[in-house]
Design a protein around this motif. Structure first.
Motif, PDB file in Angstrom:
ATOM      1  N   GLY A 129       0.762  -1.253  -0.071  1.00  0.00           N
ATOM      2  CA  GLY A 129       0.030   0.071  -0.025  1.00  0.00           C
ATOM      3  C   GLY A 129       0.835   1.284   0.039  1.00  0.00           C
ATOM      4  O   GLY A 129       0.480   2.199  -0.801  1.00  0.00           O
ATOM      5  N   TYR A 130       1.840   1.345   0.879  1.00  0.00           N
ATOM      6  CA  TYR A 130       2.558   2.614   1.081  1.00  0.00           C
ATOM      7  C   TYR A 130       3.120   2.848  -0.415  1.00  0.00           C
ATOM      8  O   TYR A 130       3.148   4.064  -0.817  1.00  0.00           O
ATOM      9  CB  TYR A 130       3.419   2.487   2.009  1.00  0.00           C
ATOM     10  N   PHE A 171       4.980   6.459   8.375  1.00  0.00           N
ATOM     11  CA  PHE A 171       3.981   5.336   8.034  1.00  0.00           C
ATOM     12  C   PHE A 171       3.256   5.127   9.016  1.00  0.00           C
ATOM     13  O   PHE A 171       2.021   4.550   8.731  1.00  0.00           O
ATOM     14  CB  PHE A 171       5.352   4.331   8.059  1.00  0.00           C
ATOM     15  N   LEU A 172       3.424   5.463  10.187  1.00  0.00           N
ATOM     16  CA  LEU A 172       2.451   5.090  11.364  1.00  0.00           C
ATOM     17  C   LEU A 172       1.237   6.058  11.037  1.00  0.00           C
ATOM     18  O   LEU A 172       0.100   5.636  11.327  1.00  0.00           O
ATOM     19  CB  LEU A 172       3.043   5.559  12.877  1.00  0.00           C
ATOM     20  N   PHE A 173       1.442   7.250  10.600  1.00  0.00           N
ATOM     21  CA  PHE A 173       0.379   8.228  10.567  1.00  0.00           C
ATOM     22  C   PHE A 173      -0.551   7.661   9.316  1.00  0.00           C
ATOM     23  O   PHE A 173      -1.642   7.705   9.435  1.00  0.00           O
ATOM     24  CB  PHE A 173       0.957   9.524  10.048  1.00  0.00           C
ATOM     25  N   GLN A 174       0.316   7.291   8.195  1.00  0.00           N
ATOM     26  CA  GLN A 174      -0.523   6.786   6.845  1.00  0.00           C
ATOM     27  C   GLN A 174      -1.354   5.597   7.171  1.00  0.00           C
ATOM     28  O   GLN A 174      -2.258   5.519   6.824  1.00  0.00           O
ATOM     29  CB  GLN A 174       0.576   6.885   5.816  1.00  0.00           C
ATOM     30  N   VAL A 175      -0.536   4.944   7.809  1.00  0.00           N
ATOM     31  CA  VAL A 175      -1.325   3.383   7.869  1.00  0.00           C
ATOM     32  C   VAL A 175      -2.628   3.467   8.680  1.00  0.00           C
ATOM     33  O   VAL A 175      -3.654   2.740   8.679  1.00  0.00           O
ATOM     34  CB  VAL A 175      -0.327   2.340   8.459  1.00  0.00           C
ATOM     35  N   ALA A 176      -2.445   4.461   9.858  1.00  0.00           N
ATOM     36  CA  ALA A 176      -3.718   4.682  10.662  1.00  0.00           C
ATOM     37  C   ALA A 176      -4.910   5.195   9.921  1.00  0.00           C
ATOM     38  O   ALA A 176      -5.984   4.696  10.106  1.00  0.00           O
ATOM     39  CB  ALA A 176      -3.463   5.769  11.644  1.00  0.00           C
ATOM     40  N   PHE A 177      -4.545   6.090   8.734  1.00  0.00           N
ATOM     41  CA  PHE A 177      -5.507   6.408   7.655  1.00  0.00           C
ATOM     42  C   PHE A 177      -6.039   5.252   7.140  1.00  0.00           C
ATOM     43  O   PHE A 177      -7.474   5.296   6.863  1.00  0.00           O
ATOM     44  CB  PHE A 177      -4.893   7.515   6.801  1.00  0.00           C
ATOM     45  N   ALA A 178      -5.364   4.485   6.523  1.00  0.00           N
ATOM     46  CA  ALA A 178      -5.744   3.297   5.760  1.00  0.00           C
ATOM     47  C   ALA A 178      -6.667   2.289   6.482  1.00  0.00           C
ATOM     48  O   ALA A 178      -7.614   1.878   6.059  1.00  0.00           O
ATOM     49  CB  ALA A 178      -4.420   2.548   5.331  1.00  0.00           C
ATOM     50  N   ALA A 179      -6.389   2.105   7.741  1.00  0.00           N
ATOM     51  CA  ALA A 179      -7.027   1.463   8.739  1.00  0.00           C
ATOM     52  C   ALA A 179      -8.407   2.072   9.074  1.00  0.00           C
ATOM     53  O   ALA A 179      -9.431   1.334   8.901  1.00  0.00           O
ATOM     54  CB  ALA A 179      -6.487   0.971  10.157  1.00  0.00           C
ATOM     55  N   THR A 180      -8.516   3.434   8.917  1.00  0.00           N
ATOM     56  CA  THR A 180      -9.904   4.177   9.095  1.00  0.00           C
ATOM     57  C   THR A 180     -10.781   3.881   7.896  1.00  0.00           C
ATOM     58  O   THR A 180     -11.867   3.830   8.039  1.00  0.00           O
ATOM     59  CB  THR A 180      -9.343   5.672   9.176  1.00  0.00           C
ATOM     60  N   ALA A 181     -10.138   4.045   6.828  1.00  0.00           N
ATOM     61  CA  ALA A 181     -10.961   3.807   5.509  1.00  0.00           C
ATOM     62  C   ALA A 181     -11.748   2.696   5.284  1.00  0.00           C
ATOM     63  O   ALA A 181     -12.696   2.296   5.219  1.00  0.00           O
ATOM     64  CB  ALA A 181     -10.261   4.247   4.375  1.00  0.00           C
ATOM     65  N   ALA A 182     -10.995   1.479   5.872  1.00  0.00           N
ATOM     66  CA  ALA A 182     -11.340  -0.017   5.967  1.00  0.00           C
ATOM     67  C   ALA A 182     -12.256  -0.165   7.027  1.00  0.00           C
ATOM     68  O   ALA A 182     -13.300  -0.827   6.758  1.00  0.00           O
ATOM     69  CB  ALA A 182     -10.127  -0.820   6.308  1.00  0.00           C
ATOM     70  N   THR A 183     -12.169   0.256   8.156  1.00  0.00           N
ATOM     71  CA  THR A 183     -13.278  -0.027   9.399  1.00  0.00           C
ATOM     72  C   THR A 183     -14.409   0.731   9.180  1.00  0.00           C
ATOM     73  O   THR A 183     -15.379   0.517   9.813  1.00  0.00           O
ATOM     74  CB  THR A 183     -12.222   0.367  10.659  1.00  0.00           C
TER      75      THR A 183
END
Length: 515
Positions: A129-130, A171-183
């Motif tokens: 993803g990144y 990376f931590l900041f961006q992956v948190a956004f990705a998880a938000t979109a999914a949930t």
């Protein structure tokens, strides 16, 4: 007599004088033999002057920004890390909202999906993803690119090599956004989707769908080249999740009992309103990592001012959205509906996310008011269309995500400059509308196709018997609560109300006669 005493004193000092003379003489001889002249006051002064000149030269050669750049890197990295933690904590908020708005027999399943959204998201976003979302300058203005697997550490050997913040914090900041979109989708498909099918969906969204459309804006892709603005993700994050949730709800169909045989809406009460309210409060607090954190650089007076201004516009929009949604429910249903107010707050947060950095106070209030009205109307519209969204995920994130993107063009103060030409207001609005629709269409079409594929493969929906029994026991073999500990949506039937139910509270659609 006196002369004799003086002579005796001098005679006693004579041996000491001879001794010191011999020592001094031997030192001089040694210096002469070694070829090194004895140090003088003049030589010492010259050495000190040379050392001072060398030190001054070294200081002049050192970069003037050394201390400031290192401090900026440190401040930006640590604040971004805190913001990333706040956004990650939003997963708990989503879980609480979804659990509270649904039956207790599905609580374990909902929590399980939320933790897997984050877990699967971290792994796939790191591997794929990144790199898809941030492929590098070689893919500027394009539709697709891949920058490789993430895993590079910063070099801190020299200050000149430091960026604005660390790669790890980013990376931590961006992956948190990705998880938000999914949930976001978890709530829309709650109570009837198979766990294995959900894992497939979560992997595809966080690993492919979200990063690709995210690259179009945040990775310097085609929409960024057009001048599209989405500061923290009304469209890139929330609308993607909202339209994915709409696709899932449409393909799955409504929960058993949500509509009668003649098509009437039948409210299915959630089992824990305090838990849902707690979730909204957690999300509201987490949004201060989401929106202000998207400033990315915080060190310095101007950055600090913008960061706190973003927090103000975010807060006001959420507050106005909650109030307007409550007011509309009060007018239409004769009583204020808590679920509407909670969703109104979330709607205001979503609507302001794209433009929180470039709108004035009155604009933020307007955006929040429209968001509150949109979520109210959207929930009722889905009910009329018989699309079962148990938590109102699409009205909150989908509709208000669209509104956030368009509102940026209407109220934004930073008109884009493309090819050295500043866009007009109407051109700006046109770019926002076009780009928003492209991202929403991408999310809906890809996810609709995926859910249809899962349906064909038998991985989408549980059987009627399993749905009635509850996914906690069927899918996971464990209840969320001890048997008989809850009334309503739990293991024992709730008592019938003394009067007809006129508001569903957490359906989230209030039940009306003939609805």
């Amino acid at each position: 007599m006196t002369t004799l005493l003086r002579f005796n004193g001098l005679s006693r000092l004579l041996p000491l004088a001879v001794f010191f003379f011999m020592i001094g003489g031997s030192t001089v001889i040694a210096d002469e033999e070694s070829g090194s002249p004895a140090p003088t006051e003049e030589t010492t002064t010259e050495d000190d002057a040379a050392a001072a000149v060398a030190a001054a030269a070294d200081e002049a050669a050192a970069p003037e920004f050394y201390e400031k750049k290192e401090i900026d890197y440190t401040v930006n990295t640590l604040i971004m890390f805190v913001c990333a933690v706040l956004v990650l904590f939003m997963q708990a908020g989503f879980a609480m909202v979804e659990v509270g708005f649904n039956a207790s027999k599905n609580a374990v399943n909902i929590i399980f999906k939320n933790i897997m959204d984050l877990s699967v998201g971290v792994m796939l976003f790191m591997l794929i993803g990144y790199g898809l979302m941030y492929p590098g300058d070689d893919y500027a203005g394009s539709w697709f690119g891949f920058g490789g697997v993430w895993g590079e550490r910063d070099s801190v050997e020299t200050v000149a090599e430091l960026g604005d913040y660390s790669n790890a914090a980013d990376f931590l900041f961006q992956v948190a956004f990705a998880a938000t979109a999914a949930t976001i989708v978890s709530g829309a498909v709650a109570g009837r989707m198979k766990f294995t099918g959900y894992l497939c969906y979560s992997a595809i969204l966080t690993g492919l769908v979200y990063p690709i459309s995210g690259m179009w804006k945040w990775g310097g892709g085609i929409l960024a080249a057009w001048g599209f603005a989405d500061f923290a993700g009304s469209v890139v994050v929330h609308a993607v999740g909202g339209f994915a949730g709409l696709a899932g709800a449409m393909v799955l169909g409504p929960r058993i009992g949500r509509y009668s045989k003649d098509g009437k809406s039948q409210p299915m009460l959630g089992h824990n309103m305090p838990l849902a309210a707690l979730g909204v409060f957690i999300l509201w607090v987490g949004w201060y990592g989401f929106n202000p954190g998207s400033q990315l650089t915080y060190s310095g007076a101007s950055n600090a001012e913008v960061t706190t201004w973003i927090a103000i516009t975010t807060t006001l929009s959420a507050a106005v959205g909650a109030f307007v949604a409550m007011l509309l429910s009060w007018i239409m249903f004769k009583k204020p509906d808590l679920s509407m107010a909670l969703n109104g707050a979330l709607a205001g947060l979503v609507g302001i996310t794209a433009n929180c950095d470039q709108v004035e106070i009155w604009s933020a209030a307007t955006i929040g008011a429209v968001s509150g009205a949109l979520v109210f109307a959207g929930i009722l519209a889905l009910d009329k269309l018989k699309i079962d969204d148990p938590v109102g995920a699409f009205p909150v994130h989908g509709l208000c995500g669209i509104w956030g993107g368009i509102a940026t063009g209407i109220f934004g103060t930073a008109l884009p400059v493309i090819n050295d030409v500043e866009l007009t207001r109407m051109q700006y609005i046109g770019v926002q509308v076009q780009s928003t629709l492209i991202i929403c269409a991408w999310a809906f079409v890809t996810m609709f196709a995926l859910f249809q594929l899962l349906k064909v493969l038998g991985l989408l929906r549980v059987s009627a018997e399993e749905e009635i029994e509850g996914l906690d026991l069927v899918e996971h073999g464990m209840p969320a609560y001890p048997a008989g500990s809850l009334i309503g949506g739990g293991s024992i039937p709730a008592p019938m109300p003394a009067a007809p139910v006129t508001s569903s509270g957490v359906s989230p659609v209030p039940a009306q006669e003939g609805a």
